[in-house]
Scaffold this motif. Structure first.
Motif, PDB file in Angstrom:
ATOM      1  N   ALA A  40     -49.415   0.433  17.618  1.00  0.00           N
ATOM      2  CA  ALA A  40     -48.808  -0.155  16.424  1.00  0.00           C
ATOM      3  C   ALA A  40     -48.126   0.956  15.646  1.00  0.00           C
ATOM      4  O   ALA A  40     -48.663   2.063  15.551  1.00  0.00           O
ATOM      5  CB  ALA A  40     -49.858  -0.850  15.554  1.00  0.00           C
ATOM      6  N   ASP A  41     -46.955   0.668  15.098  1.00  0.00           N
ATOM      7  CA  ASP A  41     -46.196   1.698  14.369  1.00  0.00           C
ATOM      8  C   ASP A  41     -46.983   2.301  13.215  1.00  0.00           C
ATOM      9  O   ASP A  41     -46.835   3.479  12.898  1.00  0.00           O
ATOM     10  CB  ASP A  41     -44.893   1.094  13.822  1.00  0.00           C
ATOM     11  CG  ASP A  41     -43.809   0.986  14.891  1.00  0.00           C
ATOM     12  OD1 ASP A  41     -44.052   1.443  16.023  1.00  0.00           O
ATOM     13  OD2 ASP A  41     -42.736   0.443  14.590  1.00  0.00           O
ATOM     14  N   TRP A  42     -47.807   1.485  12.565  1.00  0.00           N
ATOM     15  CA  TRP A  42     -48.497   1.952  11.362  1.00  0.00           C
ATOM     16  C   TRP A  42     -49.683   2.871  11.676  1.00  0.00           C
ATOM     17  O   TRP A  42     -50.233   3.508  10.781  1.00  0.00           O
ATOM     18  CB  TRP A  42     -48.993   0.764  10.536  1.00  0.00           C
ATOM     19  CG  TRP A  42     -49.733  -0.273  11.331  1.00  0.00           C
ATOM     20  CD1 TRP A  42     -49.236  -1.428  11.852  1.00  0.00           C
ATOM     21  CD2 TRP A  42     -51.115  -0.237  11.704  1.00  0.00           C
ATOM     22  NE1 TRP A  42     -50.215  -2.120  12.524  1.00  0.00           N
ATOM     23  CE2 TRP A  42     -51.370  -1.412  12.460  1.00  0.00           C
ATOM     24  CE3 TRP A  42     -52.148   0.670  11.487  1.00  0.00           C
ATOM     25  CZ2 TRP A  42     -52.623  -1.699  12.981  1.00  0.00           C
ATOM     26  CZ3 TRP A  42     -53.401   0.386  12.017  1.00  0.00           C
ATOM     27  CH2 TRP A  42     -53.627  -0.788  12.743  1.00  0.00           C
ATOM     28  N   ALA A  43     -50.084   2.946  12.926  1.00  0.00           N
ATOM     29  CA  ALA A  43     -51.241   3.757  13.309  1.00  0.00           C
ATOM     30  C   ALA A  43     -50.767   5.033  13.996  1.00  0.00           C
ATOM     31  O   ALA A  43     -50.377   5.006  15.159  1.00  0.00           O
ATOM     32  CB  ALA A  43     -52.167   2.962  14.219  1.00  0.00           C
ATOM     33  N   GLU A  44     -50.782   6.138  13.264  1.00  0.00           N
ATOM     34  CA  GLU A  44     -50.258   7.398  13.802  1.00  0.00           C
ATOM     35  C   GLU A  44     -50.914   7.815  15.113  1.00  0.00           C
ATOM     36  O   GLU A  44     -50.219   8.214  16.050  1.00  0.00           O
ATOM     37  CB  GLU A  44     -50.404   8.509  12.768  1.00  0.00           C
ATOM     38  CG  GLU A  44     -49.818   9.841  13.225  1.00  0.00           C
ATOM     39  CD  GLU A  44     -49.942  10.922  12.158  1.00  0.00           C
ATOM     40  OE1 GLU A  44     -49.747  12.089  12.515  1.00  0.00           O
ATOM     41  OE2 GLU A  44     -50.241  10.593  11.007  1.00  0.00           O
ATOM     42  N   THR A  49     -49.305   5.768  18.009  1.00  0.00           N
ATOM     43  CA  THR A  49     -47.929   6.115  18.381  1.00  0.00           C
ATOM     44  C   THR A  49     -47.883   7.497  19.025  1.00  0.00           C
ATOM     45  O   THR A  49     -47.000   7.779  19.844  1.00  0.00           O
ATOM     46  CB  THR A  49     -46.995   6.073  17.165  1.00  0.00           C
ATOM     47  OG1 THR A  49     -47.512   6.925  16.134  1.00  0.00           O
ATOM     48  CG2 THR A  49     -46.884   4.659  16.599  1.00  0.00           C
ATOM     49  N   SER A  81     -46.275  -3.046  21.908  1.00  0.00           N
ATOM     50  CA  SER A  81     -46.486  -2.943  20.465  1.00  0.00           C
ATOM     51  C   SER A  81     -47.188  -4.203  19.977  1.00  0.00           C
ATOM     52  O   SER A  81     -46.756  -5.325  20.259  1.00  0.00           O
ATOM     53  CB  SER A  81     -45.141  -2.786  19.740  1.00  0.00           C
ATOM     54  OG  SER A  81     -45.337  -2.817  18.342  1.00  0.00           O
ATOM     55  N   THR A  98     -41.954  -3.373  16.068  1.00  0.00           N
ATOM     56  CA  THR A  98     -41.937  -1.928  16.279  1.00  0.00           C
ATOM     57  C   THR A  98     -40.546  -1.367  16.028  1.00  0.00           C
ATOM     58  O   THR A  98     -39.541  -2.066  16.207  1.00  0.00           O
ATOM     59  CB  THR A  98     -42.372  -1.581  17.720  1.00  0.00           C
ATOM     60  OG1 THR A  98     -42.350  -0.163  17.899  1.00  0.00           O
ATOM     61  CG2 THR A  98     -41.451  -2.229  18.749  1.00  0.00           C
ATOM     62  N   THR A  99     -40.500  -0.112  15.598  1.00  0.00           N
ATOM     63  CA  THR A  99     -39.215   0.564  15.406  1.00  0.00           C
ATOM     64  C   THR A  99     -38.764   1.254  16.685  1.00  0.00           C
ATOM     65  O   THR A  99     -37.633   1.711  16.777  1.00  0.00           O
ATOM     66  CB  THR A  99     -39.323   1.614  14.286  1.00  0.00           C
ATOM     67  OG1 THR A  99     -40.348   2.560  14.616  1.00  0.00           O
ATOM     68  CG2 THR A  99     -39.657   0.950  12.957  1.00  0.00           C
TER      69      THR A  99
END
Length: 263
Positions: free
Chosen positions: A150-154, A157, A181, A185-186
Protein backbone atom coordinates in the motif's frame (compact mmCIF):
# COMPACT_ATOMS: atom_id res chain seq x y z
CA UNK A 1 18.43 -3.78 32.27
CA UNK A 2 22.11 -4.55 32.58
CA UNK A 3 21.96 -3.60 36.26
CA UNK A 4 18.99 -5.91 36.70
CA UNK A 5 21.03 -8.67 35.08
CA UNK A 6 23.89 -8.10 37.51
CA UNK A 7 21.51 -8.21 40.49
CA UNK A 8 19.78 -11.34 39.23
CA UNK A 9 23.13 -13.10 38.88
CA UNK A 10 23.80 -12.53 42.60
CA UNK A 11 20.66 -14.32 43.74
CA UNK A 12 20.89 -17.86 45.06
CA UNK A 13 18.18 -19.44 42.91
CA UNK A 14 18.18 -22.17 40.23
CA UNK A 15 17.06 -19.55 37.70
CA UNK A 16 19.73 -16.93 38.47
CA UNK A 17 21.80 -17.38 35.32
CA UNK A 18 18.91 -17.78 32.87
CA UNK A 19 17.18 -14.71 34.33
CA UNK A 20 20.36 -12.61 34.26
CA UNK A 21 21.09 -13.65 30.70
CA UNK A 22 17.52 -12.83 29.70
CA UNK A 23 17.87 -9.24 30.91
CA UNK A 24 21.13 -8.98 29.00
CA UNK A 25 19.33 -10.32 25.94
CA UNK A 26 16.61 -7.68 26.29
CA UNK A 27 19.26 -4.98 26.69
CA UNK A 28 21.04 -6.13 23.55
CA UNK A 29 17.80 -6.22 21.57
CA UNK A 30 16.86 -2.76 22.84
CA UNK A 31 20.26 -1.39 21.76
CA UNK A 32 19.88 -3.07 18.39
CA UNK A 33 16.50 -1.43 17.87
CA UNK A 34 17.75 1.95 19.11
CA UNK A 35 20.67 1.98 16.68
CA UNK A 36 18.26 1.53 13.79
CA UNK A 37 19.43 0.76 10.30
CA UNK A 38 17.95 -1.59 7.70
CA UNK A 39 15.47 -4.09 9.11
CA UNK A 40 17.16 -6.81 7.08
CA UNK A 41 20.29 -6.23 9.15
CA UNK A 42 18.61 -5.92 12.53
CA UNK A 43 16.20 -8.83 12.29
CA UNK A 44 18.77 -11.55 11.53
CA UNK A 45 20.88 -10.32 14.44
CA UNK A 46 17.88 -10.30 16.78
CA UNK A 47 17.00 -13.80 15.60
CA UNK A 48 20.54 -15.03 16.25
CA UNK A 49 20.48 -13.51 19.76
CA UNK A 50 17.20 -15.24 20.65
CA UNK A 51 18.31 -18.56 19.16
CA UNK A 52 21.52 -18.37 21.15
CA UNK A 53 19.64 -17.71 24.40
CA UNK A 54 17.26 -20.63 23.86
CA UNK A 55 20.12 -22.97 22.94
CA UNK A 56 21.94 -22.15 26.14
CA UNK A 57 18.95 -22.22 28.48
CA UNK A 58 16.62 -25.20 28.51
CA UNK A 59 12.98 -24.67 29.43
CA UNK A 60 13.32 -26.56 32.73
CA UNK A 61 16.16 -24.24 33.81
CA UNK A 62 14.33 -21.02 32.93
CA UNK A 63 11.32 -19.28 34.51
CA UNK A 64 8.26 -20.22 32.47
CA UNK A 65 7.33 -16.61 31.71
CA UNK A 66 10.82 -15.83 30.39
CA UNK A 67 11.11 -18.98 28.31
CA UNK A 68 7.72 -18.42 26.68
CA UNK A 69 8.45 -14.75 26.03
CA UNK A 70 11.71 -15.61 24.28
CA UNK A 71 10.04 -18.29 22.17
CA UNK A 72 7.19 -15.97 21.18
CA UNK A 73 9.65 -13.25 20.16
CA UNK A 74 11.65 -15.72 18.06
CA UNK A 75 8.46 -17.13 16.56
CA UNK A 76 7.42 -13.62 15.48
CA UNK A 77 10.77 -13.00 13.79
CA UNK A 78 10.56 -16.32 11.95
CA UNK A 79 7.04 -15.46 10.84
CA UNK A 80 8.05 -12.06 9.46
CA UNK A 81 11.07 -13.49 7.65
CA UNK A 82 9.04 -16.24 5.98
CA UNK A 83 10.70 -18.97 8.04
CA UNK A 84 7.24 -20.46 8.38
CA UNK A 85 8.08 -24.05 9.29
CA UNK A 86 10.27 -22.87 12.15
CA UNK A 87 7.52 -20.53 13.34
CA UNK A 88 4.91 -23.30 13.12
CA UNK A 89 7.15 -25.75 14.99
CA UNK A 90 7.58 -23.24 17.82
CA UNK A 91 3.83 -22.67 17.86
CA UNK A 92 3.20 -26.41 18.17
CA UNK A 93 5.59 -26.52 21.11
CA UNK A 94 3.78 -23.67 22.85
CA UNK A 95 0.41 -25.33 22.26
CA UNK A 96 1.73 -28.44 23.98
CA UNK A 97 2.75 -26.41 27.04
CA UNK A 98 0.07 -23.74 27.39
CA UNK A 99 -3.64 -23.96 27.98
CA UNK A 100 -5.81 -23.29 24.94
CA UNK A 101 -7.20 -20.08 26.50
CA UNK A 102 -3.79 -18.71 27.52
CA UNK A 103 -3.66 -15.07 26.28
CA UNK A 104 -0.09 -15.57 25.04
CA UNK A 105 -1.29 -18.37 22.80
CA UNK A 106 -4.43 -16.54 21.67
CA UNK A 107 -2.26 -13.59 20.62
CA UNK A 108 -0.57 -15.88 18.07
CA UNK A 109 -3.77 -16.54 16.14
CA UNK A 110 -2.37 -14.68 13.12
CA UNK A 111 0.67 -16.96 13.00
CA UNK A 112 -1.61 -19.98 13.35
CA UNK A 113 -3.61 -18.70 10.36
CA UNK A 114 -0.41 -18.46 8.31
CA UNK A 115 0.50 -22.03 9.27
CA UNK A 116 -2.91 -23.10 7.95
CA UNK A 117 -2.18 -21.37 4.63
CA UNK A 118 0.95 -23.37 3.87
CA UNK A 119 0.45 -25.99 1.20
CA UNK A 120 -2.90 -24.64 0.03
CA UNK A 121 -3.54 -23.81 -3.61
CA UNK A 122 -3.74 -20.10 -4.41
CA UNK A 123 -6.29 -19.51 -7.16
CA UNK A 124 -5.67 -15.87 -8.02
CA UNK A 125 -7.17 -14.19 -11.08
CA UNK A 126 -7.05 -10.46 -11.86
CA UNK A 127 -6.09 -7.89 -14.48
CA UNK A 128 -2.89 -5.87 -14.35
CA UNK A 129 -2.63 -2.13 -14.82
CA UNK A 130 -1.44 -2.91 -18.34
CA UNK A 131 -4.91 -4.41 -18.90
CA UNK A 132 -3.55 -7.93 -19.22
CA UNK A 133 -5.02 -11.00 -17.49
CA UNK A 134 -2.92 -12.55 -14.74
CA UNK A 135 -3.69 -15.87 -13.08
CA UNK A 136 -1.70 -18.27 -10.95
CA UNK A 137 -2.79 -21.10 -13.25
CA UNK A 138 -0.90 -19.44 -16.11
CA UNK A 139 2.38 -19.82 -14.20
CA UNK A 140 2.18 -23.53 -13.41
CA UNK A 141 5.58 -25.16 -13.36
CA UNK A 142 7.44 -22.13 -12.06
CA UNK A 143 7.73 -20.43 -8.65
CA UNK A 144 5.77 -17.22 -8.13
CA UNK A 145 6.51 -14.26 -5.85
CA UNK A 146 3.54 -12.04 -4.97
CA UNK A 147 4.09 -8.70 -3.25
CA UNK A 148 1.08 -6.97 -1.69
CA UNK A 149 1.64 -3.36 -0.68
CA UNK A 150 0.00 0.00 0.00
CA UNK A 151 1.33 3.46 -0.86
CA UNK A 152 0.74 4.75 2.66
CA UNK A 153 2.90 2.06 4.28
CA UNK A 154 6.57 2.92 3.78
CA UNK A 155 7.90 -0.56 4.71
CA UNK A 156 5.60 -2.15 2.14
CA UNK A 157 6.59 0.14 -0.73
CA UNK A 158 10.26 -0.38 0.19
CA UNK A 159 9.82 -4.04 -0.73
CA UNK A 160 9.42 -2.93 -4.36
CA UNK A 161 12.98 -1.60 -4.21
CA UNK A 162 14.14 -4.90 -2.72
CA UNK A 163 12.49 -6.80 -5.56
CA UNK A 164 13.99 -4.44 -8.15
CA UNK A 165 17.50 -5.04 -6.82
CA UNK A 166 17.00 -8.80 -7.07
CA UNK A 167 14.78 -8.94 -10.14
CA UNK A 168 17.50 -10.02 -12.57
CA UNK A 169 18.26 -13.03 -10.35
CA UNK A 170 14.57 -13.82 -9.89
CA UNK A 171 13.96 -13.66 -13.63
CA UNK A 172 17.02 -15.79 -14.39
CA UNK A 173 15.64 -18.47 -12.06
CA UNK A 174 12.27 -18.43 -13.78
CA UNK A 175 10.36 -16.75 -10.93
CA UNK A 176 7.15 -14.98 -11.97
CA UNK A 177 6.72 -11.78 -9.95
CA UNK A 178 3.54 -9.78 -9.32
CA UNK A 179 2.93 -6.70 -7.18
CA UNK A 180 -0.60 -5.96 -5.98
CA UNK A 181 -1.58 -2.65 -4.47
CA UNK A 182 -4.25 -2.99 -1.80
CA UNK A 183 -6.18 0.03 -3.04
CA UNK A 184 -5.25 2.97 -5.28
CA UNK A 185 -1.55 3.42 -6.02
CA UNK A 186 0.71 6.10 -7.47
CA UNK A 187 2.96 3.44 -8.98
CA UNK A 188 2.49 2.63 -12.63
CA UNK A 189 3.56 0.03 -15.15
CA UNK A 190 6.54 2.21 -16.05
CA UNK A 191 7.87 2.06 -12.49
CA UNK A 192 8.81 -1.61 -12.48
CA UNK A 193 9.80 -4.42 -14.81
CA UNK A 194 7.23 -6.91 -13.49
CA UNK A 195 3.39 -6.79 -13.59
CA UNK A 196 1.40 -4.55 -11.27
CA UNK A 197 -2.25 -4.90 -10.30
CA UNK A 198 -4.73 -3.32 -7.89
CA UNK A 199 -7.13 -5.24 -5.66
CA UNK A 200 -9.25 -4.27 -2.66
CA UNK A 201 -8.42 -5.94 0.65
CA UNK A 202 -11.77 -7.61 1.40
CA UNK A 203 -12.79 -11.01 2.73
CA UNK A 204 -14.32 -11.96 -0.61
CA UNK A 205 -11.74 -10.27 -2.83
CA UNK A 206 -8.90 -11.87 -4.80
CA UNK A 207 -6.42 -11.23 -2.00
CA UNK A 208 -8.37 -13.50 0.35
CA UNK A 209 -6.75 -16.57 -1.20
CA UNK A 210 -3.36 -15.21 -0.06
CA UNK A 211 -4.47 -14.72 3.54
CA UNK A 212 -3.42 -11.04 3.47
CA UNK A 213 -3.77 -9.45 6.91
CA UNK A 214 -1.59 -6.39 6.43
CA UNK A 215 1.12 -4.85 4.31
CA UNK A 216 3.74 -5.62 3.29
CA UNK A 217 2.69 -9.19 2.54
CA UNK A 218 4.90 -11.52 0.53
CA UNK A 219 3.75 -14.91 -0.70
CA UNK A 220 5.82 -17.52 -2.53
CA UNK A 221 3.98 -20.15 -4.55
CA UNK A 222 5.69 -23.37 -5.58
CA UNK A 223 5.60 -24.88 -9.06
CA UNK A 224 2.18 -26.40 -8.33
CA UNK A 225 0.69 -23.06 -7.35
CA UNK A 226 0.60 -23.95 -3.66
CA UNK A 227 1.59 -21.50 -0.92
CA UNK A 228 5.16 -22.36 0.11
CA UNK A 229 6.24 -19.30 2.08
CA UNK A 230 4.61 -16.22 3.63
CA UNK A 231 6.34 -13.27 5.27
CA UNK A 232 6.64 -9.52 5.60
CA UNK A 233 10.28 -8.62 4.97
CA UNK A 234 12.63 -8.91 2.00
CA UNK A 235 14.20 -11.90 3.73
CA UNK A 236 11.37 -13.84 2.07
CA UNK A 237 12.87 -12.98 -1.32
CA UNK A 238 16.36 -13.94 -0.21
CA UNK A 239 15.14 -17.30 1.13
CA UNK A 240 13.41 -17.95 -2.19
CA UNK A 241 16.59 -17.22 -4.12
CA UNK A 242 18.70 -19.32 -1.78
CA UNK A 243 16.45 -22.28 -2.47
CA UNK A 244 16.63 -21.81 -6.23
CA UNK A 245 20.26 -20.95 -6.81
CA UNK A 246 22.23 -24.12 -7.42
CA UNK A 247 25.71 -24.38 -5.87
CA UNK A 248 28.59 -23.41 -8.12
CA UNK A 249 30.33 -26.13 -10.08
CA UNK A 250 33.86 -27.03 -8.96
CA UNK A 251 35.47 -25.06 -11.83
CA UNK A 252 33.37 -22.01 -10.97
CA UNK A 253 34.33 -22.27 -7.32
CA UNK A 254 38.03 -22.33 -8.26
CA UNK A 255 37.61 -19.29 -10.48
CA UNK A 256 35.70 -17.44 -7.78
CA UNK A 257 38.42 -18.20 -5.22
CA UNK A 258 41.33 -17.27 -7.48
CA UNK A 259 39.80 -14.41 -9.41
CA UNK A 260 38.81 -14.34 -13.05
CA UNK A 261 42.25 -13.19 -14.21
CA UNK A 262 44.30 -15.56 -12.05
CA UNK A 263 46.60 -18.06 -13.82
Amino acid sequence: LRSAAAEARKTDTPFAKSTADFWLLVADLTDLNRIGGPINTRQPQATANLEGYLREHQAQDTPEAIDVQARVALLRLYDQAGENQRACDLLIGLRDRLKADDPRLLALADVAATCELLGKAADLKLRTLAEEPWATADHAGKPVLIHVYADWAEPSTAIADAIASRYARLKARGVAVLSISAGPTTRGVEDQAWPLAVAELTKAGPLATLGVRGVPWLVVLDERGHIARVGRTSQVIDRLLEGLEAPLEEDELKQDANGADSP
